[in-house]
Structure formats: structure tokens, C-alpha cells
Design a protein around this motif. Structure first.
Motif, short mmCIF file in Angstrom:
data_model
loop_
_atom_site.label_atom_id
_atom_site.label_comp_id
_atom_site.label_asym_id
_atom_site.label_seq_id
_atom_site.Cartn_x
_atom_site.Cartn_y
_atom_site.Cartn_z
N ARG A 246 0.89 -1.15 0.19
CA ARG A 246 0.00 0.15 -0.03
C ARG A 246 0.82 1.26 -0.20
O ARG A 246 0.33 2.31 -0.29
CB ARG A 246 -0.96 -0.02 1.21
CG ARG A 246 -1.90 -0.92 1.05
CD ARG A 246 -2.70 -1.16 2.41
NE ARG A 246 -3.46 0.31 2.42
CZ ARG A 246 -4.23 0.79 3.50
NH1 ARG A 246 -4.36 -0.10 4.41
NH2 ARG A 246 -5.09 1.85 3.55
N LYS A 258 -1.63 5.41 -0.30
CA LYS A 258 -3.09 4.93 -0.88
C LYS A 258 -3.78 3.46 -0.48
O LYS A 258 -2.83 2.66 -0.18
CB LYS A 258 -3.09 5.23 -2.31
CG LYS A 258 -2.27 4.02 -2.98
CD LYS A 258 -2.41 4.02 -4.64
CE LYS A 258 -1.57 2.97 -5.11
NZ LYS A 258 -2.01 2.81 -6.59
N THR A 259 -4.89 3.43 -0.72
CA THR A 259 -5.78 2.22 -0.75
C THR A 259 -5.70 1.57 -2.09
O THR A 259 -5.99 2.43 -2.91
CB THR A 259 -6.85 2.35 -0.18
OG1 THR A 259 -7.18 2.94 1.10
CG2 THR A 259 -7.91 1.14 -0.14
N PRO A 260 -5.16 0.32 -2.33
CA PRO A 260 -5.26 -0.04 -3.68
C PRO A 260 -6.60 0.00 -4.38
O PRO A 260 -7.59 -0.34 -3.66
CB PRO A 260 -4.80 -1.60 -3.40
CG PRO A 260 -4.24 -1.72 -2.06
CD PRO A 260 -4.78 -0.49 -1.21
N THR A 261 -6.66 0.37 -5.71
CA THR A 261 -7.80 0.16 -6.41
C THR A 261 -8.17 -1.27 -6.87
O THR A 261 -7.19 -1.97 -6.64
CB THR A 261 -7.57 1.13 -7.74
OG1 THR A 261 -6.48 0.50 -8.47
CG2 THR A 261 -7.20 2.55 -7.16
N VAL A 262 -9.45 -1.33 -7.56
CA VAL A 262 -9.73 -2.75 -8.11
C VAL A 262 -8.80 -3.33 -8.96
O VAL A 262 -8.51 -4.29 -8.89
CB VAL A 262 -11.18 -2.50 -8.46
CG1 VAL A 262 -11.54 -3.99 -9.00
CG2 VAL A 262 -12.23 -2.16 -7.33
N SER A 263 -8.19 -2.14 -9.96
CA SER A 263 -7.21 -2.60 -10.69
C SER A 263 -6.03 -3.09 -10.20
O SER A 263 -5.43 -4.06 -10.59
CB SER A 263 -7.20 -1.55 -11.81
OG SER A 263 -6.54 -0.40 -11.36
N ASP A 264 -5.48 -2.46 -9.08
CA ASP A 264 -4.38 -2.82 -8.51
C ASP A 264 -4.50 -4.14 -7.97
O ASP A 264 -3.82 -5.18 -7.93
CB ASP A 264 -4.05 -1.85 -7.15
CG ASP A 264 -3.57 -0.38 -7.89
OD1 ASP A 264 -3.14 -0.45 -8.91
OD2 ASP A 264 -4.03 0.39 -7.00
N LYS A 265 -5.64 -4.37 -7.20
CA LYS A 265 -6.16 -5.88 -6.72
C LYS A 265 -6.03 -6.84 -7.60
O LYS A 265 -5.29 -8.04 -7.52
CB LYS A 265 -7.16 -5.69 -5.69
CG LYS A 265 -7.16 -4.82 -4.57
CD LYS A 265 -8.34 -4.83 -3.70
CE LYS A 265 -8.46 -3.78 -2.78
NZ LYS A 265 -9.69 -3.83 -1.90
N THR A 298 -13.01 -10.88 -0.57
CA THR A 298 -12.65 -10.09 -1.72
C THR A 298 -12.00 -10.74 -2.93
O THR A 298 -12.07 -10.48 -4.06
CB THR A 298 -11.41 -9.13 -1.12
OG1 THR A 298 -12.08 -8.38 -0.22
CG2 THR A 298 -10.90 -8.05 -2.30
#
Length: 306
Positions: A246, A258-265, A298
């Protein structure tokens, strides 16, 4: 309050107990015991020894003034007194118990540590007390206990008024150090190591986890009562995981994150799947959750997007 029953009030199966932690003729020893048998031990962990949940806060006072409280200071649940020296433990009950596990939220843990330091200062408590074993309020043979019928469980936020930062700092300077013990050790260790990690992440720290561990162990050694190795390791793992997953700071903005975005995940999950497939193994949501550190729900949700 004297009609409180030990077993029913504590409402746990086991307690950490001891009979001889102050003994000069025996080795110090503590052990877990069924709550039904623990009632007559001299010392007991009011917070269960096998659960990292704080429901009771104990302030250890090595002076004889057990009945002196400053101003409108909140009354404890009870005060447990040594009949000879009048040294005593003030036991406060929290309205909302605080989870102190490494994976728990740090804000409540910091709040607990701050209130603990304030209470130690206001009551003249022992700064080196680790808040593990307390004088057993129910043991009438070993101690005298005052139960306060007008006590109310503490709301930690309302107790911040008793934390006087400048006075505590002055006390620390006058006495060389205001020793960090009790619940403050976990918070201070976490904050010290993570801030160094943020500042040095773009140096050697981003490629050598051993620096994180060595720094943590060195700082832990400065405590009067160091934390167990398992707690130090857990703290380091939490920091390293955050830095790897993160942290997006830079040399100019060392605390940006930052908080990871959906694309990051999704990218992290795809990478984990490729690693598993390259080894010719099968995978499921549980396995991928362990690899990525994401909650299983998740992972299950993200798998539908791949």
C-alpha cells in the motif's frame, strides 16, 4: 459491589494466574488455570491470558496513599491493597474492551496507551508495570479490597482530559525517562519502526526486510520489560506488508499512501495465480487470500472479474 462472583464476572474459561511473582525463594511462575480454580490465586490476569482483549486496566502504585484521587478522577472498580505496605492496584473496567492483537485497529490501541500513561501519572503509578498480572481482588486472605459502588466503566475518550502531555514530558526529563511499559510498548514499537520505514523505504529498506527486524529488536530492548519475540515479529510483518502492498510515498512525500484500487488488486491477484500455475498447482480463494493478504470474500469477488 462485593457480591460480584469471580467466575461469573470475568466470564472466561481460563485465567493467567500466579502465586509467587514477588517471591524471593521461588522462581517467578505463571500459568493458565480454569477460572473456577483461579479465584483463590494471589495474582490473576483480569484480561484473559490467552486473549488479546483489554477489558480491565490496572494501575500499580508503590506508595501507601490508596484512597487519594485527584479532583473528579473516575473511581476504579476496586482497589486491592497490601495490608503491610499499603501498596495497591487500582482496577478500572473499560466500557468498550480494546482488541490489542497486531491486526486490530491502531487508533483504539493508541487511545488505551495514552489513557494508561495519564492514569499512571495522575495516580503516581509504577511506569514499569506491564499490566499482565494484577493483585486478585477476590483473594481475601492475601489482600484487602475496596469495592466502589459508585464506579462506572470507563469511556476512554472521556479520560483523555487526565493525560497532560507537557507534564508527563517534564516528568520524563526530571527522572531521566518515563518508562514505556504496559500497552504503550506495542504502540511505541509500531510507530517508531514504521516511521523509519517510511523515511528509508527508497533506500535499503525496500529490499532488505532484515533491517526492519533488527531495528525493531533493538528498540524493543530499550523497554524495561521487552515485548515477547512473537509480538515483535508480528509488528514487523504488519509494517512490511503495508510497505509492499500500500505504500506509495516518495522522497519528497515520505508519508503519502493510498488504498489499492480494484485494478491494483486484480493485478496482484493475477500475479499470484501465475505463480501458482507456474508450479503446476491448483488454487482456490482461500489459497489466494493467504498469498495476497486480501480477505477471502474479496478474492472470491475479484475472481469473477478475471
Amino acid at each position: 459491589m462485593t457480591n460480584l462472583k469471580f467466575k461469573e464476572y470475568l466470564n472466561t474459561k481460563y485465567q493467567l494466574v500466579s502465586d509467587n511473582i514477588k517471591s524471593t525463594s521461588k522462581n517467578k511462575a505463571s500459568w493458565l488455570e480454569y477460572t473456577g480454580y483461579a479465584e483463590h490465586r494471589k495474582y490473576v490476569s483480569l484480561n484473559p491470558g490467552n486473549h488479546k482483549v483489554v477489558r480491565f486496566l490496572t494501575i500499580d502504585c508503590d506508595h501507601p496513599n490508596y484512597d487519594e484521587f485527584p479532583g473528579s478522577f473516575p473511581k476504579p472498580l476496586c482497589t486491592v491493597i497490601d495490608r503491610d505496605s499499603h501498596r495497591h492496584h487500582h482496577v478500572f473496567e473499560l466500557k468498550t474492551p480494546v482488541l490489542t492483537d497486531i491486526n486490530a485497529k491502531w487508533k483504539p490501541k493508541r487511545l488505551l496507551a495514552t489513557v494508561e500513561r495519564g492514569f499512571i501519572y495522575q495516580l503516581g503509578g509504577d511506569t514499569k508495570f506491564t499490566n499482565t498480572l494484577s493483585k486478585n481482588p477476590w483473594n481475601k486472605e492475601a489482600w484487602s479490597t475496596i469495592w466502589y459502588p459508585d464506579f462506572k466503566p470507563l469511556e476512554l475518550k472521556e479520560c483523555l482530559t487526565w493525560y497532560e502531555e507537557e507534564k508527563i514530558k517534564k516528568s520524563a526529563n526530571d527522572n531521566e525517562e518515563f518508562a514505556v511499559s504496559g500497552h504503550g510498548r506495542h504502540v511505541d514499537l509500531f510507530d517508531y519502526v514504521r516511521h523509519l520505514a517510511y523515511r528509508n523505504y527508497f533506500g535499503a529498506w525496500n529490499s532488505d526486510d532484515s533491517i526492519v527486524y533488527s531495528t525493531a529488536y533493538q528498540f524493543n530492548a530499550t523497554f524495561y520489560e521487552p515485548l515477547p519475540d512473537c509480538d515483535v515479529r508480528s509488528t514487523c510483518k504488519s509494517i512490511i506488508k503495508f510497505m509492499n502492498e500500500r505504500y506509495t510515498g516518495s522522497n519528497s512525500e515520505p508519508y503519502a499512501r493510498k488504498t489499492p484500487t480494484v485494478s491494483d488488486k486484480l493485478e496482484i491477484l493475477k500475479s499470484a495465480i501465475r505463480d501458482v500455475q507456474s508450479q503446476g498447482e491448483l488454487y482456490n480463494a482461500t489459497h489466494l487470500a493467504e498469498m495476497t493478504g486480501f480477505p477471502r470474500q474479496t478474492v472470491s469477488r475479484l475472481l469473477k472479474k478475471i
